[in-house]
Design a protein around this motif. Structure first.
Motif, PDB file in Angstrom:
ATOM      1  N   ARG A 195     -56.857  -9.391  25.750  1.00  0.00           N
ATOM      2  CA  ARG A 195     -57.517 -10.163  26.824  1.00  0.00           C
ATOM      3  C   ARG A 195     -59.011  -9.829  26.887  1.00  0.00           C
ATOM      4  N   ARG A 241     -55.076  -5.499  33.462  1.00  0.00           N
ATOM      5  CA  ARG A 241     -54.293  -6.571  32.846  1.00  0.00           C
ATOM      6  C   ARG A 241     -52.983  -6.745  33.604  1.00  0.00           C
ATOM      7  N   ASP A 289     -50.449 -11.814  30.987  1.00  0.00           N
ATOM      8  CA  ASP A 289     -51.407 -12.448  30.089  1.00  0.00           C
ATOM      9  C   ASP A 289     -52.735 -12.771  30.752  1.00  0.00           C
ATOM     10  N   ASP A 349     -58.232 -15.588  32.244  1.00  0.00           N
ATOM     11  CA  ASP A 349     -57.518 -15.470  30.961  1.00  0.00           C
ATOM     12  C   ASP A 349     -58.121 -14.366  30.097  1.00  0.00           C
TER      13      ASP A 349
END
Ligand SMILES: Cc1cc2nc3c(=O)[nH]c(=O)nc-3n(C[C@H](O)[C@H](O)[C@H](O)COP(=O)(O)OP(=O)(O)OC[C@H]3O[C@@H](n4cnc5c(N)ncnc54)[C@H](O)[C@@H]3O)c2cc1C
Ligand SMILES: NC(=O)c1ccc[n+]([C@@H]2O[C@H](COP(=O)([O-])OP(=O)(O)OC[C@H]3O[C@@H](n4cnc5c(N)ncnc54)[C@H](O)[C@@H]3O)[C@@H](O)[C@H]2O)c1
Length: 503
Positions: free
Chosen positions: A178, A260, A263, A282
């Motif tokens: 990510r 995180r 996702d 994202d």
């Protein structure tokens, strides 16, 4: 890109270990096969045939592969969306929804990028195979390089042209895939929904704004208030305000946490009104600066003098380091990490490595830089910070100003955002430099850089032709203002003819 020519090393020799390592004796070894490495190789070759270029990664250059060119391709796509969005301002109303096909956008970015890389690879192919060594070089001493575990190069002279790489806080690696850097952006097959850009510097502004215009939710965070490469507080404040009109930008944010969650990345930060805010994105795009690739060269094995950042100290005009037979060029030198500078430094370093010991000072041009944001940012000659550091508060220089908000041609084209500061020296009237944000800043910067390199006075610049109606008339207004402040020309009149619309 399977076109790399590989220096042949027998596996048998490797198996036998160190004693069977291939040894090469050369006049010049260039470490790095990017823009600076290729330039230095060619310049050195003009003096001697005994030159090798060592490349540890992929051929193709940072500029073509993951830098200048793919970033401008992404920006070009974003500009086309922006043109359509601006059309109603002219009374033109495109029908229907603007559909941005992320896959097509990225496919064009990649295919055009590959075309540019292809040209570089063709040039690399033309270099004789025996001059190219594949592998990472490390210093064993001032004249010896170990290439991985297969080749020892003993070189009379060495050019370090190892480039730079993104630098970001190591703890961000916990975000896994990510966390992205600019290289990753150009590998995307589609555009994501949302990105938090950390670092509103050159790369952050260019990529962040382009992504925003391509329909990606963008939030941008900085540290210490810095926006772009600007040093003039007024121009920087304008830039900050201007970019904030398009996306949330806090140039001095306090991030409370970043973690995180599946996702996505969850970020908690303190908003501009002091309130705690939480967002999920994202990706986190780290554009927090670049560091020269000199820290993995085993430089301690040399007698090179290093600066505070661990970069070999080098003469600005000869690119010679404290070890007379070692030269440095490109981003590795940490002087001016720009493409044209890498090419110039490479010519100087390669030429001097080739002609050594009779070295020469090379041409260092007036400084010019541009950020391909909208409005564009550009800087020429001495920056405001450099001028105030050099001249202090002696009142030795003045600042001329123009706003592009009312400037005729800029307004005609609905591109009337921005301002320009030009600096000039009292007494001599010499043009010293400029910082700007505004329309066509890349072109205005070239005019100003040419004048700077020609050591022109402000009065001489005002003697040059200016067409009508053009954005360059704004430059003339700023120069007139500067000339007046230097007491070398008449006072500016309010609402001067060439400043406003209808002139
Ligand atoms: C996103 C982005 C956009 C940019 N846009 C612009 C722009 O618009 N205009 C502009 O002027 N500049 C721009 N730049 C900057 C420009 O790309 C660089 O200044 C330039 O590419 C530097 O060239 P270089 O030869 O020093 O480095 P590189 O091209 O990176 O070459 C260095 C090479 O050395 C190799 N290497 C490293 N260590 C070793 C080792 N130990 N042994 C062997 N090989 C090694 C690397 O694999 C690499 O191939 C941009 C940069 C980025 C990242
Ligand atoms: N148009 C061009 O010529 C062009 C385009 C892209 C890159 N480049 C070259 O690449 C170089 C590197 O670009 P860059 O944008 O990575 O570096 P940069 O130095 O321009 O910007 C880095 C920014 O990150 C901020 N920052 C640092 N740590 C941070 C943190 N922890 N959180 C948030 N913000 C943080 C800094 O304050 C700064 O604003 C440039 O200096 C330029 O020479 C040139």
């Amino acid at each position: 890109m399977a076109r790399q020519s590989v220096f042949f090393v027998s596996p048998f020799l490797i198996l036998l270990g160190d004693t069977k390592m291939k040894t090469l004796n050369v006049d010049v070894a260039v470490i790095g096969g990017g823009t600076a490495g290729l330039g230095a190789y060619r310049a050195a070759k003009a003096h001697t045939d005994s030159v090798v270029m060592i490349e540890g990664g992929k051929y193709g250059t940072t500029c073509a592969r993951v830098g200048c060119m793919p970033s401008k391709l992404l920006i070009a796509a974003a500009e086309s969306v922006h043109q359509i969005e601006k059309a109603p301002g002219f009374g033109i109303h495109p029908q229907g929804e603007i559909v941005i096909n992320g896959q097509e956008v990225m496919a064009r970015v990649k295919s055009e990028r590959d075309r540019f890389v292809g040209f570089v690879l063709e040039g690399v192919d033309e270099i004789p195979a025996e001059d190219k060594i594949i592998g990472y070089a490390k210093f064993a001493d001032d004249h010896t390089l170990m290439i991985d575990d297969h080749t020892k190069v003993i070189a009379k002279r060495i050019v370090v042209a190892t480039g730079s790489r993104p630098a970001y806080p190591g703890v961000w690696n916990e975000l896994g895939d990510r966390l992205i850097i600019n290289d990753d952006v150009f590998e995307w097959n589609d555009l994501p929904n949302s990105v938090a850009v950390f670092g509103p510097g050159v790369i952050g502004l260019e990529l962040g704004q382009a992504l925003k215009r391509l329909g990606v939710e963008v939030i941008m965070f900085g540290l210490g208030g810095q926006v772009g490469p600007l040093t003039d507080p007024d121009v920087m404040a304008y830039a900050y305000k201007s970019f904030n009109e398009e996306f949330y930008l806090d140039a001095d944010v306090q991030v409370e946490s970043m973690k995180r969650e599946g996702d996505v990345v969850e970020i908690q930060y303190i908003g501009k009104e002091g309130e705690l805010k939480k967002i999920t994105v994202d990706y986190v795009l780290a554009t927090t600066g670049r560091r020269p690739n000199v820290d993995q060269l085993d430089i301690d094995n040399t007698s090179l003098e290093l600066d505070a950042r661990g970069v070999p100290v080098a003469d600005y005009y000869t690119m010679q380091t404290s070890v007379s037979s070692i030269f440095i060029a490109g981003d590795a030198s940490n002087q001016l990490p720009l493409l044209h500078e890498a090419a110039d430094q490479a010519r100087i370093a390669g030429d001097n490595a080739g002609r050594y010991p009779e070295i020469r000072a090379g041409l260092r041009r007036s400084k010019i830089s541009a950020v391909f944001s909208d409005p564009q940012i550009a800087m020429v000659g001495e920056t405001y910070k450099e001028l105030t550091t050099r001249l202090g508060t002696c009142g030795c220089f003045e600042t001329g100003f123009v706003s592009f908000e009312g400037q005729g041609r800029s307004r005609v084209m609905l591109r009337n955002k921005g301002m320009l500061h030009v600096y000039g020296e009292h007494g001599t009237g010499r043009f010293l430099g400029a910082e700007m944000i505004g329309p066509n800043a890349e072109h205005l910067a070239h005019l100003l850089a040419w004048a700077h390199q020609s050591k022109m006075t402000v009065a001489e610049m005002l003697d040059m032709p200016f067409y009508h109606p053009v954005i360059e008339e704004g430059v003339r207004t700023a120069l007139r203002d500067l000339n007046a402040k230097l007491h070398l020309g008449p006072d500016m009149i309010k609402h001067c003819l060439d400043c406003g619309p209808g002139c």
